[in-house]
Design a protein around this motif. Structure first.
Motif: not given
Length: 412
Positions: A33, A38-39, A56-57, A59, A90, A94, A98-99, A102
């Motif tokens: 990560l 993605v976070t 940003r997306p 989780l 998500v 989000t 999209d999550a 990446p």
């Protein structure tokens, strides 16, 4: 209890103990990560990736030990199982695809070839059923005989369960565009195969009958074969309602048992269920059924050839929960098999991967909107999350180019 409810629940195991592999998975995810936009926010308060202030997306990992334990046991299965179990979701605002996108975009870099060489140290062996005649029937029934009513909750009125072909992608297509796009896809296949009045058409994989109806309306006579009893029954109803029953034969039959001679053989996203070891037999059968001057057109979900080679024996979440026995070909593999085992060759390829990304997005929107209706049919929350994850997972693959789909014409 309706047996359909137990399908997803019975397959979903409890998370393994959070031991050494879970610790390793946590360390690896934290490192990944740092290079993926993605976070991940853990319920413990830890944040992996960029600060949450960045757009940003996100989780939301609600059960970190269970999440990392599943990933440590089997990363290619655990991520989906953990989503089904509500161990992660998500964040607000989000989108699930999209999550996932990446990771799909960077999958080749994130998972090195050496990982695939070691895959059987962490992945179960022998669980992907071979597509013998008996095995293929079981594999098809496991997916397509779930419930016609369930599929109707997210498909358009044509009941086409394959990539649409939109008129334009300049603006994101909407649900209002989907039915016309599915008919455009079918017409493109029939045009490529030269189907017209008097054509004798074989369709391998009936779906719910739209292609057969469309071909019959052109004046063709159609034989369409499927292994799904539920699909065949509804397809027959739709053929009867369209007034073309005298031109269409629907048979619950393995393609290997088909006889006759046809001017066109068409198949829409069925080759993915054939299995690599049976590709030569599949194309030899198509070859034997084509009349002189005939053409075959298949719409196939594709993967790059190097990825096919690297992953061909891998058992994934998709195999376990969605498509047992599935195997994606590459255009190179199709060309090689037809050249080596038949008198056929690939004469045209029409890629349309981004069209599938939008098709899947629209299906998922419909599915989520009709979530409660799906549950009223007897499917539990885990099944619904499984299906949502499947649609988003595939959308991410097509959106980023990890997967493709194409209409491929094959002829002598």
């Amino acid at each position: 209890m309706d047996p359909r409810v137990t399908v997803s629940s019975a397959l979903l195991p409890a998370p393994p103990s959070y031991g050494f592999r879970g610790v390793v998975a946590r360390t690896v995810i934290a490192r990944i990560l740092r290079g993926v936009p993605v976070t991940a926010r853990l319920s413990t308060g830890e944040v992996y990736g960029a600060p949450l202030a960045e757009r940003r997306p996100v989780l939301e990992v609600t059960r970190p030990q269970a999440f990392f334990a599943r990933l440590g046991q089997s990363p290619m299965i655990g991520i989906g199982e953990s989503y089904m179990a509500r161990e992660w979701s998500v964040g607000e605002g989000t989108d699930l695809a999209d999550a996932l996108a990446p990771f799909a975009e960077r999958l080749t870099d994130l998972i090195k070839p050496v990982f695939y060489n070691l895959r059987h140290t962490v992945l179960p062996r022998g669980l992907n059923p071979a597509n013998t005649k008996e095995g293929a029937k079981k594999n098809i029934e496991a997916h397509y005989d779930l419930s016609n009513e369930m599929f109707q909750q997210f498909l358009d009125p044509t009941l086409s369960y394959s990539s649409a072909l939109f008129d334009t992608l300049e603006n994101p297509p909407t649900l209002a565009d989907l039915e016309a796009a599915q008919l455009r896809k079918v017409d493109a296949i029939l045009d490529s195969a030269g189907v017209t009045t008097g054509s004798r058409v074989l369709e391998i994989g009936t779906g719910w009958g739209t292609l057969a109806i469309r071909a019959a309306e052109r004046g063709a006579t159609v034989t369409t074969v499927t292994l799904s009893v539920e699909q065949a029954a509804l397809a027959q109803e739709r053929v009867d309602a369209a007034g073309v029953a005298e031109r269409v034969e629907i048979a619950v039959r393995d393609y290997r048992d088909q006889a006759g001679e046809f001017d066109a053989v068409v198949s829409v996203e069925m080759i993915e269920a054939v299995g690599e070891e049976f590709w030569p037999e599949y194309f030899r059968k198509v070859d034997s059924l084509l009349a002189p001057g005939g053409k075959a057109v298949i719409q196939a979900i594709l993967i790059a050839h190097d990825r096919l080679v690297a992953t061909r024996n891998t058992y994934t979440w998709i195999h376990k929960y969605i498509f047992p026995g599935g195997m994606l070909p590459s255009t190179d593999a199709i060309s090689q098999v037809t050249r080596r085992h038949t008198s056929l060759h690939v004469s045209n390829i029409r890629p349309m991967g981004l069209h599938y990304a939008h098709t899947l997005r629209l299906w998922r929107e419909q599915f989520v909107q009709n979530w409660q209706s799906v549950q009223q049919l007897g499917f539990d929350d885990r099944f619904c999350r499984m299906w949502e994850f499947y649609l988003a997972y595939c959308e991410a693959g097509f959106r980023t180019g990890y997967l493709d789909v194409a209409q491929i014409r094959i002829e002598r």
